[in-house]
Design an enzyme around this catalytic site. Structure first.
Site, PDB file in Angstrom:
ATOM      1  N   SER A  51      -6.977   0.333   6.133  1.00 10.69           N
ATOM      2  CA  SER A  51      -5.782   1.019   5.652  1.00 10.69           C
ATOM      3  C   SER A  51      -4.512   0.468   6.296  1.00 10.69           C
ATOM      4  O   SER A  51      -3.411   0.924   5.980  1.00 10.69           O
ATOM      5  CB  SER A  51      -5.875   2.521   5.923  1.00 10.69           C
ATOM      6  OG  SER A  51      -5.765   2.798   7.302  1.00 10.69           O
TER       7      SER A  51
ATOM      8  N   CYS B 107       3.152   6.991  10.772  1.00 16.10           N
ATOM      9  CA  CYS B 107       2.067   7.867  10.322  1.00 16.10           C
ATOM     10  C   CYS B 107       1.553   8.724  11.474  1.00 16.10           C
ATOM     11  O   CYS B 107       1.302   9.924  11.320  1.00 16.10           O
ATOM     12  CB  CYS B 107       0.944   7.047   9.699  1.00 16.10           C
ATOM     13  SG  CYS B 107       0.159   5.849  10.801  1.00 16.10           S
TER      14      CYS B 107
ATOM     15  N   GLY C  13      -2.113  -2.416   6.430  1.00 21.09           N
ATOM     16  CA  GLY C  13      -1.686  -3.632   5.748  1.00 21.09           C
ATOM     17  C   GLY C  13      -0.873  -4.530   6.650  1.00 21.09           C
ATOM     18  O   GLY C  13      -0.675  -4.246   7.837  1.00 21.09           O
TER      19      GLY C  13
ATOM     20  N   THR D 100       2.075  -2.781   8.552  1.00 23.28           N
ATOM     21  CA  THR D 100       1.643  -1.969   9.686  1.00 23.28           C
ATOM     22  C   THR D 100       1.277  -2.839  10.874  1.00 23.28           C
ATOM     23  O   THR D 100       1.676  -2.580  12.021  1.00 23.28           O
ATOM     24  CB  THR D 100       0.434  -1.106   9.289  1.00 23.28           C
ATOM     25  OG1 THR D 100       0.813  -0.233   8.227  1.00 23.28           O
ATOM     26  CG2 THR D 100      -0.067  -0.290  10.464  1.00 23.28           C
ATOM     27  N   ARG D 101       0.532  -3.896  10.622  1.00 20.97           N
ATOM     28  CA  ARG D 101       0.098  -4.775  11.710  1.00 20.97           C
ATOM     29  C   ARG D 101       1.276  -5.498  12.362  1.00 20.97           C
ATOM     30  O   ARG D 101       1.284  -5.736  13.571  1.00 20.97           O
ATOM     31  CB  ARG D 101      -0.928  -5.784  11.183  1.00 20.97           C
ATOM     32  CG  ARG D 101      -2.224  -5.118  10.726  1.00 20.97           C
ATOM     33  CD  ARG D 101      -3.169  -6.089  10.041  1.00 20.97           C
ATOM     34  NE  ARG D 101      -4.334  -5.400   9.505  1.00 20.97           N
ATOM     35  CZ  ARG D 101      -5.450  -5.166  10.193  1.00 20.97           C
ATOM     36  NH1 ARG D 101      -5.546  -5.602  11.445  1.00 20.97           N
ATOM     37  NH2 ARG D 101      -6.464  -4.532   9.648  1.00 20.97           N
ATOM     38  N   ALA D 102       2.281  -5.832  11.570  1.00 20.06           N
ATOM     39  CA  ALA D 102       3.447  -6.530  12.122  1.00 20.06           C
ATOM     40  C   ALA D 102       4.329  -5.599  12.945  1.00 20.06           C
ATOM     41  O   ALA D 102       5.155  -6.070  13.738  1.00 20.06           O
ATOM     42  CB  ALA D 102       4.263  -7.147  10.988  1.00 20.06           C
TER      43      ALA D 102
ATOM     44  N   ASN E  47       0.813  -1.217   0.000  1.00 17.32           N
ATOM     45  CA  ASN E  47       0.000   0.000   0.000  1.00 17.32           C
ATOM     46  C   ASN E  47       0.848   1.270   0.000  1.00 17.32           C
ATOM     47  O   ASN E  47       0.630   2.184  -0.796  1.00 17.32           O
ATOM     48  CB  ASN E  47      -0.934   0.009   1.210  1.00 17.32           C
ATOM     49  CG  ASN E  47      -2.047  -1.014   1.100  1.00 17.32           C
ATOM     50  OD1 ASN E  47      -2.369  -1.480   0.017  1.00 17.32           O
ATOM     51  ND2 ASN E  47      -2.629  -1.369   2.231  1.00 17.32           N
TER      52      ASN E  47
END
Length: 317
Positions: free
Chosen positions: A164, A133, A166, A169-171, A17
């Site tokens: 939003s 972010c 991906g 980000t989650r990892a 993304n």
């Protein structure tokens, strides 16, 4: 090699993304940068296939594949949009080849960079970290308060749409909170910083919302508000969808109603400043609700362009 007036070639590692949005921003908006390569590890990934359709050279061989590409010689700046763990090796390889690295992961190998706060101070560094972010959205506000009245404690809450966020980000959730907390202190100027991220599963997805709380020594609320408004206007020069959600709020904390700050050995008295923001994305690649991605890629683009402007089109290694 580029002529003195030609755009500087860049590569992006990570066609997800963030990488895809950054690629499109470079191709649509930048007059000083040009895509030299998109790098991934899965030849069937949407990001790599999209880059191919747009005429960008690609490799599914990761960092080693990038180094082996004939285009690699002319690439001067490499954006890493993968993960904090992968970035360590990427940085070592790229530095060995004299490339400037802009890190969009929370790895924080290089100095934290928030363009309107300390961007100009780090343009000669070989590796620049774009924090997170949430950091890009909120640390300018902490710095805006701190330049008027010293911030004793700064706390931010970043709420982003689950859609939003991906896999990368989650990892990196733990790294997100740790990196952002440190940057609130090191860049924002707070004596103590804390960061919280919320993945909001609401449907339809909500745009990015950020809350900033600053406990500061005091000062004139009008001067603090003016500083915040000036900072918002500066961020808007590269993130048009960045805005205050409501008026800045002030609350005096008196001596007889002191706040006990966890992790700090003191009871606070002074001025509490509350700022509520939202970040609407430009929808270059993802929907407008993904302002969290938009502010990261926009900050990275602004930083790379300033590097080129400072060093000249050759971007010396």
């Amino acid at each position: 090699m580029e002529s003195p007036s030609s755009p500087v070639k860049v590569a992006i590692i990570g066609p997800g993304n963030i990488g895809s949005d950054l690629m499109i921003k470079i191709m649509r908006l930048s007059k000083t940068l040009a895509m030299g390569a998109m790098v991934g590890v899965d030849p069937a990934s949407d990001g790599l296939q999209r880059a191919q359709r747009m005429g960008v050279p690609t490799t599914a061989g990761g960092i080693d594949g990038l180094v082996a590409m004939p285009e690699f010689q002319d690439i001067r700046i490499v954006f890493d949009a993968t993960s904090a763990g992968a970035h360590q090796r990427h940085d070592a390889v790229l530095r060995a080849h004299g490339k400037t690295v802009i890190d969009l992961t929370p790895a924080a190998i290089g100095p934290y960079v928030i363009p309107p706060v300390n961007g100009e101070a780090n343009l000669d560094q070989p590796n620049l970290n774009m924090v997170t972010c949430g950091g890009q959205a909120t640390i300018p506000i902490v710095a805006a308060v701190n330049r008027v009245s010293p911030v004793i404690y700064g706390e931010i809450v970043a709420s982003i749409a689950s859609k939003s966020a991906g896999p990368g980000t989650r990892a990196n959730i733990d790294e997100f909170t740790e990196t952002t907390s440190r940057a609130i202190e090191q860049v924002g100027g707070a004596r103590r910083g804390k960061a919280i991220i919320v993945l909001n599963p609401a449907e339809p997805p909500l745009i990015m919302r950020d809350t900033v709380y600053c406990l500061c020594e005091g000062g004139d609320p009008a001067a603090i508000e003016a500083s915040i408004l000036a900072m918002v206007a500066e961020v808007q020069t590269y993130v048009p969808g960045y805005r205050l959600k409501q008026a800045v709020q002030f609350e005096p904390i008196t001596d007889n109603a002191r706040l006990l700050i966890p992790e700090m050995d003191e009871a606070f008295a002074g001025l509490k400043v509350s700022v509520f923001l939202e970040v609407e994305g430009a929808a270059h690649y993802l929907p407008a609700y993904a302002g969290n991605l938009d502010i990261m890629t926009s900050a990275a683009l602004r930083t790379a362009e300033r590097i080129v402007e400072r060093r000249g089109a050759g971007v010396s290694a």
